[in-house]
Write a protein that holds these residues in place. Sequence first.
Motif, PDB file in Angstrom:
ATOM      1  N   VAL A 336     -25.192  40.042 -70.162  1.00 59.07           N
ATOM      2  CA  VAL A 336     -23.805  40.431 -70.451  1.00 59.07           C
ATOM      3  C   VAL A 336     -23.039  40.566 -69.142  1.00 59.07           C
ATOM      4  CG1 VAL A 336     -22.304  42.147 -71.532  1.00 59.07           C
ATOM      5  CG2 VAL A 336     -24.502  41.595 -72.577  1.00 59.07           C
ATOM      6  N   ASN A 337     -23.677  41.176 -68.150  1.00 60.06           N
ATOM      7  CA  ASN A 337     -23.012  41.306 -66.844  1.00 60.06           C
ATOM      8  C   ASN A 337     -22.615  39.946 -66.293  1.00 60.06           C
ATOM      9  OD1 ASN A 337     -23.231  44.022 -66.916  1.00 60.06           O
ATOM     10  ND2 ASN A 337     -24.650  44.222 -65.204  1.00 60.06           N
ATOM     11  N   ASN A 338     -23.533  38.983 -66.388  1.00 62.94           N
ATOM     12  CA  ASN A 338     -23.219  37.657 -65.841  1.00 62.94           C
ATOM     13  C   ASN A 338     -22.063  37.012 -66.591  1.00 62.94           C
ATOM     14  OD1 ASN A 338     -25.036  37.743 -63.810  1.00 62.94           O
ATOM     15  ND2 ASN A 338     -26.697  36.808 -64.992  1.00 62.94           N
ATOM     16  N   ALA A 339     -22.028  37.228 -67.906  1.00 64.08           N
ATOM     17  CA  ALA A 339     -20.904  36.678 -68.679  1.00 64.08           C
ATOM     18  C   ALA A 339     -19.590  37.279 -68.180  1.00 64.08           C
ATOM     19  CB  ALA A 339     -21.096  36.970 -70.165  1.00 64.08           C
ATOM     20  N   ILE A 340     -19.631  38.575 -67.913  1.00 61.56           N
ATOM     21  CA  ILE A 340     -18.408  39.243 -67.409  1.00 61.56           C
ATOM     22  C   ILE A 340     -18.067  38.720 -66.015  1.00 61.56           C
ATOM     23  CG2 ILE A 340     -17.457  41.473 -66.663  1.00 61.56           C
ATOM     24  CD1 ILE A 340     -19.120  42.790 -68.912  1.00 61.56           C
ATOM     25  N   ILE A 341     -19.085  38.610 -65.181  1.00 63.27           N
ATOM     26  CA  ILE A 341     -18.845  38.166 -63.792  1.00 63.27           C
ATOM     27  C   ILE A 341     -18.279  36.740 -63.782  1.00 63.27           C
ATOM     28  CG2 ILE A 341     -20.019  37.550 -61.611  1.00 63.27           C
ATOM     29  CD1 ILE A 341     -21.939  39.978 -62.304  1.00 63.27           C
ATOM     30  N   ASN A 342     -18.850  35.870 -64.608  1.00 67.40           N
ATOM     31  CA  ASN A 342     -18.334  34.489 -64.675  1.00 67.40           C
ATOM     32  C   ASN A 342     -16.869  34.491 -65.067  1.00 67.40           C
ATOM     33  OD1 ASN A 342     -20.690  33.359 -63.972  1.00 67.40           O
ATOM     34  ND2 ASN A 342     -21.389  32.943 -66.058  1.00 67.40           N
ATOM     35  N   GLN A 343     -16.542  35.333 -66.056  1.00 63.96           N
ATOM     36  CA  GLN A 343     -15.147  35.381 -66.485  1.00 63.96           C
ATOM     37  C   GLN A 343     -14.261  35.972 -65.396  1.00 63.96           C
ATOM     38  OE1 GLN A 343     -13.634  33.965 -69.129  1.00 63.96           O
ATOM     39  NE2 GLN A 343     -11.805  34.612 -67.990  1.00 63.96           N
ATOM     40  N   LEU A 344     -14.796  36.997 -64.724  1.00 61.23           N
ATOM     41  CA  LEU A 344     -14.013  37.642 -63.649  1.00 61.23           C
ATOM     42  C   LEU A 344     -13.549  36.630 -62.618  1.00 61.23           C
ATOM     43  CD1 LEU A 344     -15.871  40.900 -62.526  1.00 61.23           C
ATOM     44  CD2 LEU A 344     -13.532  40.700 -63.363  1.00 61.23           C
ATOM     45  N   SER A 345     -14.434  35.683 -62.309  1.00 62.36           N
ATOM     46  CA  SER A 345     -14.074  34.736 -61.257  1.00 62.36           C
ATOM     47  C   SER A 345     -12.986  33.766 -61.718  1.00 62.36           C
ATOM     48  CB  SER A 345     -15.310  33.970 -60.751  1.00 62.36           C
ATOM     49  OG  SER A 345     -15.913  33.339 -61.845  1.00 62.36           O
ATOM     50  N   ASN A 346     -12.704  33.753 -63.032  1.00 64.32           N
ATOM     51  CA  ASN A 346     -11.602  32.908 -63.515  1.00 64.32           C
ATOM     52  C   ASN A 346     -10.361  33.708 -63.897  1.00 64.32           C
ATOM     53  OD1 ASN A 346     -12.821  30.372 -63.337  1.00 64.32           O
ATOM     54  ND2 ASN A 346     -14.022  30.803 -65.169  1.00 64.32           N
ATOM     55  N   GLY A 347     -10.451  35.013 -63.840  1.00 63.25           N
ATOM     56  CA  GLY A 347      -9.285  35.833 -64.185  1.00 63.25           C
ATOM     57  C   GLY A 347      -9.587  36.784 -65.321  1.00 63.25           C
ATOM     58  N   ILE A 348      -8.814  37.857 -65.376  1.00 59.55           N
ATOM     59  CA  ILE A 348      -9.079  38.921 -66.361  1.00 59.55           C
ATOM     60  C   ILE A 348      -8.064  38.872 -67.497  1.00 59.55           C
ATOM     61  CG2 ILE A 348      -9.301  41.411 -66.689  1.00 59.55           C
ATOM     62  CD1 ILE A 348      -9.976  41.619 -63.704  1.00 59.55           C
ATOM     63  N   SER A 349      -6.779  38.897 -67.141  1.00 63.04           N
ATOM     64  CA  SER A 349      -5.731  38.864 -68.167  1.00 63.04           C
ATOM     65  C   SER A 349      -4.791  37.705 -67.856  1.00 63.04           C
ATOM     66  CB  SER A 349      -4.936  40.169 -68.151  1.00 63.04           C
ATOM     67  OG  SER A 349      -5.688  41.183 -68.743  1.00 63.04           O
ATOM     68  N   PHE A 350      -4.274  37.084 -68.902  1.00 64.21           N
ATOM     69  CA  PHE A 350      -3.477  35.868 -68.709  1.00 64.21           C
ATOM     70  C   PHE A 350      -2.117  35.969 -69.393  1.00 64.21           C
ATOM     71  CE2 PHE A 350      -7.887  34.770 -68.172  1.00 64.21           C
ATOM     72  CZ  PHE A 350      -7.862  34.012 -67.017  1.00 64.21           C
ATOM     73  N   SER A 351      -1.299  34.938 -69.145  1.00 70.63           N
ATOM     74  CA  SER A 351       0.073  34.935 -69.665  1.00 70.63           C
ATOM     75  C   SER A 351       0.197  34.190 -70.991  1.00 70.63           C
ATOM     76  CB  SER A 351       1.001  34.259 -68.650  1.00 70.63           C
ATOM     77  OG  SER A 351       0.648  34.633 -67.353  1.00 70.63           O
ATOM     78  N   LEU A 352      -0.853  33.433 -71.326  1.00 62.56           N
ATOM     79  CA  LEU A 352      -0.925  32.768 -72.633  1.00 62.56           C
ATOM     80  C   LEU A 352      -2.323  33.051 -73.196  1.00 62.56           C
ATOM     81  CD1 LEU A 352       0.519  29.226 -71.718  1.00 62.56           C
ATOM     82  CD2 LEU A 352       1.682  31.041 -72.997  1.00 62.56           C
ATOM     83  N   PRO A 353      -2.516  32.834 -74.484  1.00 63.15           N
ATOM     84  CA  PRO A 353      -3.880  33.025 -75.008  1.00 63.15           C
ATOM     85  C   PRO A 353      -4.882  32.116 -74.283  1.00 63.15           C
ATOM     86  CG  PRO A 353      -2.304  32.808 -76.795  1.00 63.15           C
ATOM     87  CD  PRO A 353      -1.564  32.465 -75.532  1.00 63.15           C
ATOM     88  N   ILE A 354      -6.146  32.493 -74.340  1.00 62.04           N
ATOM     89  CA  ILE A 354      -7.192  31.652 -73.737  1.00 62.04           C
ATOM     90  C   ILE A 354      -8.174  31.219 -74.835  1.00 62.04           C
ATOM     91  CG2 ILE A 354      -7.012  32.609 -71.409  1.00 62.04           C
ATOM     92  CD1 ILE A 354      -9.428  34.379 -72.085  1.00 62.04           C
ATOM     93  N   GLU A 355      -8.911  30.162 -74.527  1.00 61.81           N
ATOM     94  CA  GLU A 355      -9.785  29.577 -75.539  1.00 61.81           C
ATOM     95  C   GLU A 355     -10.861  30.554 -76.026  1.00 61.81           C
ATOM     96  OE1 GLU A 355     -11.099  25.710 -74.355  1.00 61.81           O
ATOM     97  OE2 GLU A 355     -12.457  25.533 -76.076  1.00 61.81           O
ATOM     98  N   LEU A 356     -11.236  31.451 -75.124  1.00 56.85           N
ATOM     99  CA  LEU A 356     -12.263  32.446 -75.462  1.00 56.85           C
ATOM    100  C   LEU A 356     -11.870  33.264 -76.699  1.00 56.85           C
ATOM    101  CD1 LEU A 356     -14.872  33.016 -73.944  1.00 56.85           C
ATOM    102  CD2 LEU A 356     -13.677  34.758 -72.616  1.00 56.85           C
ATOM    103  N   GLU A 357     -10.587  33.530 -76.859  1.00 51.86           N
ATOM    104  CA  GLU A 357     -10.116  34.297 -78.024  1.00 51.86           C
ATOM    105  C   GLU A 357     -10.482  33.561 -79.309  1.00 51.86           C
ATOM    106  OE1 GLU A 357      -5.944  35.650 -77.568  1.00 51.86           O
ATOM    107  OE2 GLU A 357      -6.229  35.285 -75.428  1.00 51.86           O
ATOM    108  N   LEU A 358     -10.288  32.247 -79.249  1.00 54.90           N
ATOM    109  CA  LEU A 358     -10.570  31.419 -80.414  1.00 54.90           C
ATOM    110  C   LEU A 358     -12.071  31.378 -80.697  1.00 54.90           C
ATOM    111  CD1 LEU A 358      -9.134  29.621 -82.405  1.00 54.90           C
ATOM    112  CD2 LEU A 358      -9.347  27.734 -80.790  1.00 54.90           C
ATOM    113  N   LYS A 359     -12.841  31.220 -79.623  1.00 54.72           N
ATOM    114  CA  LYS A 359     -14.309  31.148 -79.783  1.00 54.72           C
ATOM    115  C   LYS A 359     -14.830  32.431 -80.413  1.00 54.72           C
ATOM    116  CE  LYS A 359     -15.971  28.205 -76.075  1.00 54.72           C
ATOM    117  NZ  LYS A 359     -16.440  28.217 -74.699  1.00 54.72           N
ATOM    118  N   LEU A 360     -14.325  33.560 -79.922  1.00 51.48           N
ATOM    119  CA  LEU A 360     -14.802  34.832 -80.465  1.00 51.48           C
ATOM    120  C   LEU A 360     -14.329  35.000 -81.909  1.00 51.48           C
ATOM    121  CD1 LEU A 360     -16.318  37.488 -80.102  1.00 51.48           C
ATOM    122  CD2 LEU A 360     -14.223  38.496 -79.184  1.00 51.48           C
TER     123      LEU A 360
END
Length: 691
Positions: A336-360
């Motif tokens: 779980v930590n690695n999943a968070i870390i991988n995401q961290l390196s791409n950004g935390i909050s965005f200005s438009l929805p992200i694909e991850l929202e759809l996947k979840l």
Amino acid sequence: MRYTTMTTAIIIQARMGSTRLPGKMMMNVAGIPLNEYVISRVKQSQKVNTIILATGNGNENAILLQEAARQGIVGFAGSEDDVLDRYYQAALLANASIVVRITGDCPFIDPTIIDAVISLFENSNVDYISTNHPATFPDGYDVEVFSSDAMEKAWKEATIPSDREHVTPYIWRNDTLFTKINYAHNEDLSSLRVTIDEPEDLEFVNKILKLTPIKNHRLTDIISVIRAHPELTQINNEFERNEGYARSLAKDQEFSQVDDRKKWIRSTSLLARAKKLIPTASQTYSKSYNYFCEGASPAFLAKGKNGYVWDVDRNQFIDFVLGLGPITIGYANEEVNNAIINQLSNGISFSLPIELELKLAEKLIEIIPCAEMVKFVKNGSDATAAAVRLARAYTGKEVVLCSGYHGYQDWYIGSTENNKGVPVDVQKLVKKFEYNNIESVKKLFEDHQGDVAAVILEPCQAEGPNKGFLEKLKELTHQYGALLIFDEVVSGFRMALGGAQEVYAITPDLASFGKGIANGASLSIIAGRADIMKLIDHGVFISTTFGGEATCLAAALKTIEILERPNSFPHILSLGNKWINAIKQMIEEKGLREYVEVYGVSPHAGPTFKTVGPIHSHDLFTIYQQTLIENNILSVGVNNFCLTHTDEDIQKLIDAANKGLDLVAQAIKTGDPDSLIKGEKFRPIFGRRSS
Ligand SMILES: Cc1ncc(COP(=O)(O)O)c(C=O)c1O
């Protein structure tokens, strides 16, 4: 030259309540108060950025803070006894990277020696330098210089009283943890004493000063005077160097025999600070000191790994609270930590929805029976409030029938005794029914004919739903034109991936999930029928900036992936079952059925205590919980289990609970629970299950 561009702070420790010479900091040295004399000498240092007088937070020290202000230096009041903490806080205040420790009772402190030690520190790659390991300077010329990093490490790790009271022993005692060197005088003058601990010291110092011709005297000047008048040393030569430290060491021995005090020293100090800054000293009522027999429990945790946590005093516990439910896999899980870390390196909050929202969303719709659409929010209270708003909008009605705890928002908390601040009209809109009592629901529907928007409940309470209860509830709710909402904040991702609705095969119209979905990351969801959820597009306002915060979504996806593995739920449920069987058996065997019952269904279950006659449930729970803590188990009675808990962990829980229940039985027998309680009693702010 590691440290030259950094902030160097001299921190002078001083207090009025000296045991050997009370009030000495205001006593007269060469016509001025001792503190002023010391500060005037320290101010002559050329290598320092900030000078702080750090005193204790007792009222009697207010004068020292005034004195500091009068002399144009920073005054800081911190812990009386935990002087390491006082230094740490003072250094934070100054943003210091290099800390120079001076004690306020040394009027001869020599600024040239201070600067020499700082220079040596700046040019050496070490954590700590002092003039007294071993001592070669007279007692009263002591200077210690250390990095704030080293101090922080000591602050985090030191537990025994002498290490806390004398600031640096943890650093200079631990050769393997810290690097250090000594700044030595070329001649051993350590037998001379020019510090002020006793009345005789003051007399000696004043006599020497009268004979000293130079105002800004240095060590050599003082040594010349002493050598010219050796008879004066008899005034105070009976006193031992470092007597204060020696007395502290004696206290350590006493302390190591009183196990409880050893265990909670940092917790106690942090709690005292937190009480001044944070209401209930915690962000969540049920994590506050009121819930963990204060004084006989840790109050602050430092870290967790798998099913274990360590408190700030480095005591280790098997944790069956699990953050009040969110930890489903285990603390600091690598995947779980690695999943968070991988995401961290791409950004935390965005200005438009992200694909991850759809996947979840796709994943949740696959695993949660009622979920045709989903929406993400942050905590359980958001999700229940959103579900209730949707139901009111969909049905055009306002009354809500509920059973269980549903969070801190107005709509629900208005119906509890903790309803201050909630408008009376809002309070009136929510009515409670009794779990497993269909008649109580019927009566409310009849009393509020045509007004009920929703029935919301925790679907699994007590020992679970009676046969047919949830089915009848759904039928009745629909019969009256209301919606059925399952609050699965506790049961979701804990009983099964799809929550209680999967286990009991009853699909509600809407459901709220939170807690266990992301192994501790903050995420909750509203799930339900598409025709209802679509109202969010048509005037039902449910929207929050951090709803799509990406690291939590990544954590949730990974958590679900791990929980979907074939052995995950069987393991968690088997731990829960083993515990439930054992606790039930112990209650029977010890004849405690009148006082203790098991609440919950695997894997969320444990004993709850009842008030019988003069014996109060809170006293019994305190005895039980404190025994578990003594056995290094963290529990609030009803336990949670995670994937990384082991059978051995559960056995330790059972063994500790066995001892706890024995003491509970003893308290009932003697009628004197108080004699067994070692800390403050359990004082809950709200009763989760009674409301
Ligand atoms: C069943 C239930 N619903 C809602 C909530 C509120 O969740 P949160 O504290 O995340 O706002 C809780 C919290 O304990 C809960 O147990």
